[in-house]
Design an enzyme around this catalytic site. Structure first.
Site, PDB file in Angstrom:
ATOM      1  N   VAL A   1      44.566   3.033  15.506  1.00  0.00           N
ATOM      2  CA  VAL A   1      43.494   3.495  15.376  1.00  0.00           C
ATOM      3  C   VAL A   1      42.193   3.294  15.749  1.00  0.00           C
ATOM      4  O   VAL A   1      41.488   4.325  16.540  1.00  0.00           O
ATOM      5  CB  VAL A   1      43.433   4.025  13.770  1.00  0.00           C
ATOM      6  CG1 VAL A   1      42.247   4.850  13.307  1.00  0.00           C
ATOM      7  CG2 VAL A   1      44.728   4.493  13.206  1.00  0.00           C
ATOM      8  N   ASP A   2      42.016   2.052  15.839  1.00  0.00           N
ATOM      9  CA  ASP A   2      40.420   1.673  16.158  1.00  0.00           C
ATOM     10  C   ASP A   2      40.447   1.600  17.649  1.00  0.00           C
ATOM     11  O   ASP A   2      39.319   2.475  18.019  1.00  0.00           O
ATOM     12  CB  ASP A   2      40.380  -0.076  15.788  1.00  0.00           C
ATOM     13  CG  ASP A   2      38.944  -0.499  16.016  1.00  0.00           C
ATOM     14  OD1 ASP A   2      38.023   0.375  16.172  1.00  0.00           O
ATOM     15  OD2 ASP A   2      39.055  -1.833  15.977  1.00  0.00           O
TER      16      ASP A   2
ATOM     17  N   ASN B   1      38.345  -3.810  12.772  1.00  0.00           N
ATOM     18  CA  ASN B   1      38.449  -4.991  12.570  1.00  0.00           C
ATOM     19  C   ASN B   1      37.277  -5.586  12.062  1.00  0.00           C
ATOM     20  O   ASN B   1      36.178  -5.071  12.423  1.00  0.00           O
ATOM     21  CB  ASN B   1      39.170  -5.985  13.649  1.00  0.00           C
ATOM     22  CG  ASN B   1      38.545  -5.633  15.034  1.00  0.00           C
ATOM     23  OD1 ASN B   1      37.235  -5.976  15.082  1.00  0.00           O
ATOM     24  ND2 ASN B   1      39.135  -5.453  16.154  1.00  0.00           N
TER      25      ASN B   1
ATOM     26  N   ILE C   1      43.914  11.812  14.501  1.00  0.00           N
ATOM     27  CA  ILE C   1      42.497  11.604  13.867  1.00  0.00           C
ATOM     28  C   ILE C   1      41.401  11.966  14.780  1.00  0.00           C
ATOM     29  O   ILE C   1      40.377  12.421  14.469  1.00  0.00           O
ATOM     30  CB  ILE C   1      42.607  10.141  13.033  1.00  0.00           C
ATOM     31  CG1 ILE C   1      41.340  10.449  11.796  1.00  0.00           C
ATOM     32  CG2 ILE C   1      42.265   9.032  14.078  1.00  0.00           C
ATOM     33  CD1 ILE C   1      41.276   9.231  11.106  1.00  0.00           C
TER      34      ILE C   1
END
Length: 168
Positions: free
Chosen positions: A33-34, A24, A11
């Site tokens: 992903v964060d 979060n 991504i």
């Protein structure tokens, strides 16, 4: 109406107007992903998160920051429900997609890349996460015309592709 496609890849490498971060509540970076988005975007993403979200973000909501060093100029952060922690209200998961597209419209975004929100460490059942994403995106009235559901795992990519093929 948005055209939804499955993409096998990273991504953080998508050349779109905005990528969506499965964040979060604290909005200070994390794992999965964060963490990948914060690492690839560099310190500008975290600095913008701190400035824009001093108290974090509620589950189901979304907001934007700079993309920093990412190819996408915007990151739209959304907080999915943590299924493993007992947050099992599907409407919160659907809200992540609706709110992210609303923020995209505010920014004038025409192309966007989503991960499967809550399907990783938050443990949302994969098939329902895929269904929630596709059904919600299809139901939203948006100016975004290119929506990508990005998966790093070939099996998940195939499952997303199969579900998209079932759409009328």
């Amino acid at each position: 109406m948005a055209v939804v496609t499955a993409v096998l890849g990273d991504i953080t490498e998508q050349r779109v107007d905005a990528i969506v971060n499965a964040a979060n509540n604290a909005m200070r970076g994390g794992g999965g992903v964060d963490g990948a988005i914060h690492r690839a975007g560099g310190p500008a993403v975290l600095e913008d998160c701190i400035a824009r979200f001093p108290y974090g973000l509620a589950t189901g909501d979304a907001g934007w920051t700079t993309g920093g060093a990412l190819p996408a100029p915007w990151v739209i952060h959304t907080v999915g429900p943590n299924h493993r922690a007992g947050e099992r209200d599907r409407s919160l998961l659907e809200s992540c997609y609706r709110r992210s597209l609303a923020v995209a419209d505010e920014l004038g975004v025409h192309s966007i890349a989503f991960p499967l929100i809550s399907a990783g460490v938050y443990g949302w059942p994969l098939d329902d996460a895929i269904a929630a994403a596709i059904e919600t995106i299809d139901a939203v009235d948006t100016n975004v015309d290119d929506v990508r559901l990005v998966a790093r795992d070939p099996e998940i990519f195939e499952r997303i592709s199969a579900r998209l093929a079932e759409q009328p």
